[in-house]
Every structure is written in structure tokens, then in C-alpha cells.
Design an enzyme around this catalytic site. Structure first.
Site, mmCIF file in Angstrom:
data_model
loop_
_atom_site.group_PDB
_atom_site.id
_atom_site.type_symbol
_atom_site.label_atom_id
_atom_site.label_comp_id
_atom_site.label_asym_id
_atom_site.label_seq_id
_atom_site.Cartn_x
_atom_site.Cartn_y
_atom_site.Cartn_z
ATOM 1 N N SER A 5 0.848 -0.973 0.133
ATOM 2 C CA SER A 5 0.172 0.014 0.069
ATOM 3 C C SER A 5 0.779 1.125 0.035
ATOM 4 O O SER A 5 1.557 1.425 -1.064
ATOM 5 C CB SER A 5 -1.002 -0.200 0.925
ATOM 6 O OG SER A 5 -2.002 0.884 1.148
ATOM 7 N N ASP A 74 -9.918 -5.246 -4.183
ATOM 8 C CA ASP A 74 -9.624 -4.193 -3.224
ATOM 9 C C ASP A 74 -10.444 -2.953 -3.594
ATOM 10 O O ASP A 74 -10.746 -2.364 -4.551
ATOM 11 C CB ASP A 74 -7.879 -3.750 -3.816
ATOM 12 C CG ASP A 74 -7.232 -3.109 -2.774
ATOM 13 O OD1 ASP A 74 -7.972 -2.108 -1.993
ATOM 14 O OD2 ASP A 74 -6.106 -3.439 -2.376
ATOM 15 N N HIS A 104 -8.031 -5.090 0.196
ATOM 16 C CA HIS A 104 -6.970 -4.425 0.706
ATOM 17 C C HIS A 104 -6.450 -4.691 2.058
ATOM 18 O O HIS A 104 -4.964 -4.940 2.046
ATOM 19 C CB HIS A 104 -7.320 -2.946 0.649
ATOM 20 C CG HIS A 104 -6.202 -2.201 0.618
ATOM 21 N ND1 HIS A 104 -5.122 -1.762 -0.379
ATOM 22 C CD2 HIS A 104 -5.557 -1.393 1.878
ATOM 23 C CE1 HIS A 104 -4.047 -1.040 0.032
ATOM 24 N NE2 HIS A 104 -4.448 -0.985 1.323
#
Length: 130
Positions: A5, A74, A104
Site C-alpha cells: 500500500s 481491493d 486491501h
């Protein structure tokens, strides 16, 4: 280097400024402002955010091995942003692994470990230049 991320954006920045042997990106956005705009479409994030973490612009300076993972479901960093980042990479040794029904914040699935280990084992022992 491996980053997930926002950590993936930091990883891209480091890999484009320092010689590294390989890079793994896990659910990384193309640009932080694009991810923010996706999640908060009513805010003028492109105007107010100073830290853009524009990995899609930076990754062009990295030519080493790249493994990228992204979940198809996600909801924080949409799949197309991960694909856009991957497509911008000029690396001749790159692989994108879409993981179906993976969000995610889900942990890495066990069946992805052989791909991670294989990628790491295949990285050349020397450190390439940019």
C-alpha cells in the site's frame, strides 16, 4: 525491497534513488491522490494534497526485477491503479499477479508464498544500477 500500500510507494521511491536487487509491490497505488480521489470523490484531493507519492511517474526510473501483487476486489486501492503502475514499469523482468477475491486488508494467501520465494530466489546476486 518489499512494500504494501503506502509502503509500496515508499519502496518505489527508494528503488528509484538507490541501487536495489529487486522490488515487490503489494496492493500499491499508482498515485496517492488518485487513490484518495477514488475513496473521497467529493473532496478536491488533487488540489489540497501535497504528498502525492506519484509512483506511476517514478517507476520509470527503476529497471530491476519487479513482482507486483494486487487483489481484484481491493476497495481501497482499485485493481486498475495497480495495473497502471505495473504497466508504467520499464523492467524487462516483471510479473503481475492478480489475486481473485482479495481485498486491501486481507492477509497474504498461503498459495502466493511459492511465487514470492521463487521471485526472491531468482533475483541476481549483484546489485544493479538504476
Amino acid at each position: 525491497l518489499m512494500g504494501r500500500s503506502l509502503g509500496g510507494a515508499v519502496t518505489v521511491a527508494l528503488a528509484t534513488e538507490h541501487p536495489v536487487r529487486g522490488m515487490i509491490l503489494d496492493r500499491t497505488f499508482s498515485c496517492l491522490t488518485d487513490a484518495a480521489a477514488y475513496n473521497f470523490p467529493w473532496l478536491p484531493v488533487h488540489w489540497i494534497m501535497r504528498n502525492r507519492f506519484a509512483s506511476v511517474e517514478r517507476i520509470g526510473n527503476y529497471h530491476g526485477p519487479l513482482l507486483q501483487l494486487h487483489g481484484t476486489t481491493d476497495k481501497v486501492v482499485p485493481f486498475h491503479q495497480g495495473q497502471q503502475l505495473f504497466d508504467a514499469s520499464p523492467s524487462k523482468n516483471k510479473k503481475f499477479i492478480p489475486i481473485h477475491d482479495w481485498g486491501h486488508n486481507a492477509p497474504l494467501p498461503d498459495d502466493i508464498l511459492p511465487a514470492l520465494i521463487g521471485f526472491i530466489d531468482a533475483i541476481p546476486c549483484h546489485t544493479p544500477t538504476h
